[in-house]
Design a protein around this motif. Sequence first.
Motif, mmCIF file in Angstrom:
data_model
loop_
_atom_site.group_PDB
_atom_site.id
_atom_site.type_symbol
_atom_site.label_atom_id
_atom_site.label_comp_id
_atom_site.label_asym_id
_atom_site.label_seq_id
_atom_site.Cartn_x
_atom_site.Cartn_y
_atom_site.Cartn_z
ATOM 1 N N MET A 1 0.836 -1.200 0.000
ATOM 2 C CA MET A 1 0.000 0.000 0.000
ATOM 3 C C MET A 1 0.878 1.261 0.000
ATOM 4 N N GLN A 2 0.569 2.165 -0.940
ATOM 5 C CA GLN A 2 1.332 3.416 -0.997
ATOM 6 C C GLN A 2 0.637 4.473 -0.123
ATOM 7 N N ILE A 4 0.915 7.960 -0.117
ATOM 8 C CA ILE A 4 1.512 9.133 -0.773
ATOM 9 C C ILE A 4 1.189 10.435 -0.042
ATOM 10 N N TYR A 5 0.090 10.463 0.715
ATOM 11 C CA TYR A 5 -0.296 11.703 1.400
ATOM 12 C C TYR A 5 0.617 11.974 2.607
ATOM 13 N N ASP A 6 1.464 11.015 2.959
ATOM 14 C CA ASP A 6 2.460 11.281 4.005
ATOM 15 C C ASP A 6 3.820 11.644 3.416
ATOM 16 N N GLU A 13 1.572 20.150 -1.641
ATOM 17 C CA GLU A 13 0.934 20.513 -2.919
ATOM 18 C C GLU A 13 -0.566 20.242 -2.866
ATOM 19 N N TYR A 14 -0.916 19.106 -2.258
ATOM 20 C CA TYR A 14 -2.336 18.727 -2.168
ATOM 21 C C TYR A 14 -3.095 19.730 -1.298
ATOM 22 N N GLU A 15 -2.538 20.071 -0.151
ATOM 23 C CA GLU A 15 -3.200 21.029 0.745
ATOM 24 C C GLU A 15 -3.355 22.391 0.070
ATOM 25 N N MET A 17 -3.682 22.897 -3.162
ATOM 26 C CA MET A 17 -4.753 22.763 -4.163
ATOM 27 C C MET A 17 -6.129 22.768 -3.480
ATOM 28 N N ARG A 18 -6.265 22.017 -2.378
ATOM 29 C CA ARG A 18 -7.559 21.936 -1.695
ATOM 30 C C ARG A 18 -7.924 23.235 -0.975
ATOM 31 N N GLY A 19 -6.894 24.030 -0.645
ATOM 32 C CA GLY A 19 -7.154 25.285 0.058
ATOM 33 C C GLY A 19 -7.761 26.351 -0.844
ATOM 34 N N ILE A 48 -14.515 6.522 4.920
ATOM 35 C CA ILE A 48 -13.270 5.800 4.618
ATOM 36 C C ILE A 48 -12.367 6.666 3.734
ATOM 37 N N GLY A 49 -11.123 6.817 4.138
ATOM 38 C CA GLY A 49 -10.217 7.727 3.417
ATOM 39 C C GLY A 49 -10.681 9.146 3.686
ATOM 40 N N CYS A 50 -10.898 9.435 4.968
ATOM 41 C CA CYS A 50 -11.570 10.683 5.388
ATOM 42 C C CYS A 50 -10.723 11.921 5.180
ATOM 43 N N GLY A 51 -9.420 11.745 4.929
ATOM 44 C CA GLY A 51 -8.557 12.903 4.720
ATOM 45 C C GLY A 51 -8.592 13.843 5.906
ATOM 46 N N SER A 52 -8.703 15.133 5.624
ATOM 47 C CA SER A 52 -8.665 16.118 6.712
ATOM 48 C C SER A 52 -10.028 16.302 7.375
ATOM 49 N N VAL A 70 -11.646 7.129 8.970
ATOM 50 C CA VAL A 70 -10.405 6.345 8.952
ATOM 51 C C VAL A 70 -9.568 6.755 7.756
ATOM 52 N N ASP A 71 -8.274 6.786 7.947
ATOM 53 C CA ASP A 71 -7.364 7.162 6.868
ATOM 54 C C ASP A 71 -5.982 6.595 7.197
ATOM 55 N N CYS A 72 -5.202 6.315 6.144
ATOM 56 C CA CYS A 72 -3.856 5.777 6.395
ATOM 57 C C CYS A 72 -2.837 6.896 6.592
ATOM 58 N N SER A 73 -3.226 8.137 6.298
ATOM 59 C CA SER A 73 -2.241 9.223 6.340
ATOM 60 C C SER A 73 -2.259 9.961 7.676
ATOM 61 N N LYS A 74 -1.108 9.973 8.329
ATOM 62 C CA LYS A 74 -0.977 10.705 9.598
ATOM 63 C C LYS A 74 -1.084 12.207 9.348
ATOM 64 N N LEU A 92 -6.119 4.043 10.130
ATOM 65 C CA LEU A 92 -6.392 2.668 9.689
ATOM 66 C C LEU A 92 -6.522 2.678 8.173
ATOM 67 N N SER A 93 -5.911 1.710 7.525
ATOM 68 C CA SER A 93 -6.004 1.670 6.065
ATOM 69 C C SER A 93 -7.266 0.929 5.632
ATOM 70 N N MET A 94 -7.687 1.196 4.420
ATOM 71 C CA MET A 94 -8.870 0.509 3.861
ATOM 72 C C MET A 94 -8.655 -0.996 3.817
ATOM 73 N N GLU A 95 -7.398 -1.390 3.703
ATOM 74 C CA GLU A 95 -7.071 -2.813 3.616
ATOM 75 C C GLU A 95 -7.344 -3.523 4.946
ATOM 76 N N ASN A 96 -7.443 -2.738 6.039
ATOM 77 C CA ASN A 96 -7.583 -3.333 7.380
ATOM 78 C C ASN A 96 -8.929 -3.044 8.047
ATOM 79 N N SER A 109 -17.331 7.266 1.209
ATOM 80 C CA SER A 109 -15.924 7.422 0.849
ATOM 81 C C SER A 109 -15.840 8.329 -0.369
ATOM 82 N N SER A 110 -14.985 9.312 -0.261
ATOM 83 C CA SER A 110 -14.851 10.297 -1.320
ATOM 84 C C SER A 110 -13.447 10.227 -1.913
ATOM 85 N N LEU A 111 -13.376 9.812 -3.164
ATOM 86 C CA LEU A 111 -12.123 9.809 -3.939
ATOM 87 C C LEU A 111 -10.975 9.037 -3.291
HETATM 88 C C1 LIG Z 1 -8.132 12.506 -2.552
HETATM 89 S S1 LIG Z 1 -7.988 12.306 -0.814
HETATM 90 C C2 LIG Z 1 -9.686 12.509 -0.325
HETATM 91 C C3 LIG Z 1 -9.849 12.879 1.118
HETATM 92 C C4 LIG Z 1 -11.296 13.096 1.577
HETATM 93 N N1 LIG Z 1 -12.108 11.913 1.385
HETATM 94 C C5 LIG Z 1 -11.902 14.274 0.856
HETATM 95 O O1 LIG Z 1 -12.686 14.076 -0.094
HETATM 96 O O2 LIG Z 1 -11.576 15.415 1.222
HETATM 97 C C6 LIG Z 1 -7.754 10.549 -0.638
HETATM 98 C C7 LIG Z 1 -7.581 10.092 0.780
HETATM 99 O O3 LIG Z 1 -7.556 8.675 0.789
HETATM 100 C C8 LIG Z 1 -6.566 8.266 1.705
HETATM 101 N N2 LIG Z 1 -6.117 6.908 1.355
HETATM 102 C C9 LIG Z 1 -5.452 6.525 0.248
HETATM 103 N N3 LIG Z 1 -5.181 5.208 0.290
HETATM 104 C C10 LIG Z 1 -5.709 4.760 1.462
HETATM 105 C C11 LIG Z 1 -5.763 3.493 2.070
HETATM 106 N N4 LIG Z 1 -5.231 2.421 1.479
HETATM 107 N N5 LIG Z 1 -6.387 3.374 3.268
HETATM 108 C C12 LIG Z 1 -6.930 4.472 3.878
HETATM 109 N N6 LIG Z 1 -6.897 5.714 3.340
HETATM 110 C C13 LIG Z 1 -6.308 5.853 2.137
HETATM 111 C C14 LIG Z 1 -5.473 9.296 1.580
HETATM 112 O O4 LIG Z 1 -4.592 9.287 2.678
HETATM 113 C C15 LIG Z 1 -6.292 10.570 1.431
HETATM 114 O O5 LIG Z 1 -6.564 11.147 2.677
#
Ligand SMILES: C[S@@+](CC[C@H](N)C(=O)[O-])C[C@H]1O[C@@H](n2cnc3c(N)ncnc32)[C@H](O)[C@@H]1O
Length: 245
Positions: A1-2, A4-6, A13-15, A17-19, A48-52, A70-74, A92-96, A109-111
């Motif tokens: 699992m990558q 990349i947000y860490d 760059e992501y912050e 863009m989102r700002g 899931i993948g809640c981001g900020s 839940v999100d994998c990025s600290k 927590l990652s989506m894989e777990n 879950s969004s994106l």
């Molecule tokens: C494009 S961002 C979207 C964040 C948020 N859902 C939003 O719409 O503002 C994708 C998010 O998915 C998380 N993510 C990517 N792979 C993940 C994984 N395997 N498990 C949990 N989170 C993951 C990233 O860390 C990032 O926070």
Amino acid sequence: MQNIYDNEHFFAEYENMRGKEINANNLIEKPIFFSMLPSLSGKRVLDIGCGSGDFCRFAMSSGASFVMGVDCSKNMLSVAKSYDDGITYLNLSMENLSKLDDKFDVITSSLAFHYVEDFDKLIGDIANLLKDGGELIFSQEHPVATAFKSPKGGEIDKKIDIKGKRYYLLSDYNNIGKRIVKWNDSGVIKYHRNFSCIINTLIRHGFVITSVMESYADEEAIKKEPKYAYQNDRPYFLFISAKKL
Ligand SMILES: C[S@@+](CC[C@H](N)C(=O)[O-])C[C@H]1O[C@@H](n2cnc3c(N)ncnc32)[C@H](O)[C@@H]1O
């Protein structure tokens, strides 16, 4: 699992863009995603993948009885946790997801789903976490956007302008699997699945599809950012809502 947000450069760059007020999340993704949501009042919600934590805060302010993100990025979670709002965040990652011992009325879950390799396991785990009659609403990059595979394993120019009309290259649509794309100067790993793979996985795990949307830009969005008119040539995002029977 990558994760990349860490990566500090990617995250900055992501912050950035989102700002900004004008980005594809604010003008295209969120309006459609929010239009597909059921009432969250009194519901137990998992994002899931809640981001900020944007969506988690929305769910809380919409009267949800419990909200977990839940999100994998600290990095992402540290922004989310900087708000004092009673939301539970887990690194927590989506894989777990099967490590969670809980039940939810609504899972969103969004994106984020295009980052997971084993989509079958993810949807199976989500089905186990939903109560009967519970709902899953998610967005992901659209299969016509994730399909393209460069021979060098990285991004190459995928669009051609002919007399002001934009055409996109499409290849490997039915070749499901890993893609590496250049985003914010990083090689980001995503997983392409064709439309039937996504839909059939949901059906196999006992979901009934209740709505499918593909991104478009309305006049207001195009006025703010003219390039979003190209959504009509190739949508960025796919949105699905499904109910667990
Ligand atoms: C494009 S961002 C979207 C964040 C948020 N859902 C939003 O719409 O503002 C994708 C998010 O998915 C998380 N993510 C990517 N792979 C993940 C994984 N395997 N498990 C949990 N989170 C993951 C990233 O860390 C990032 O926070």
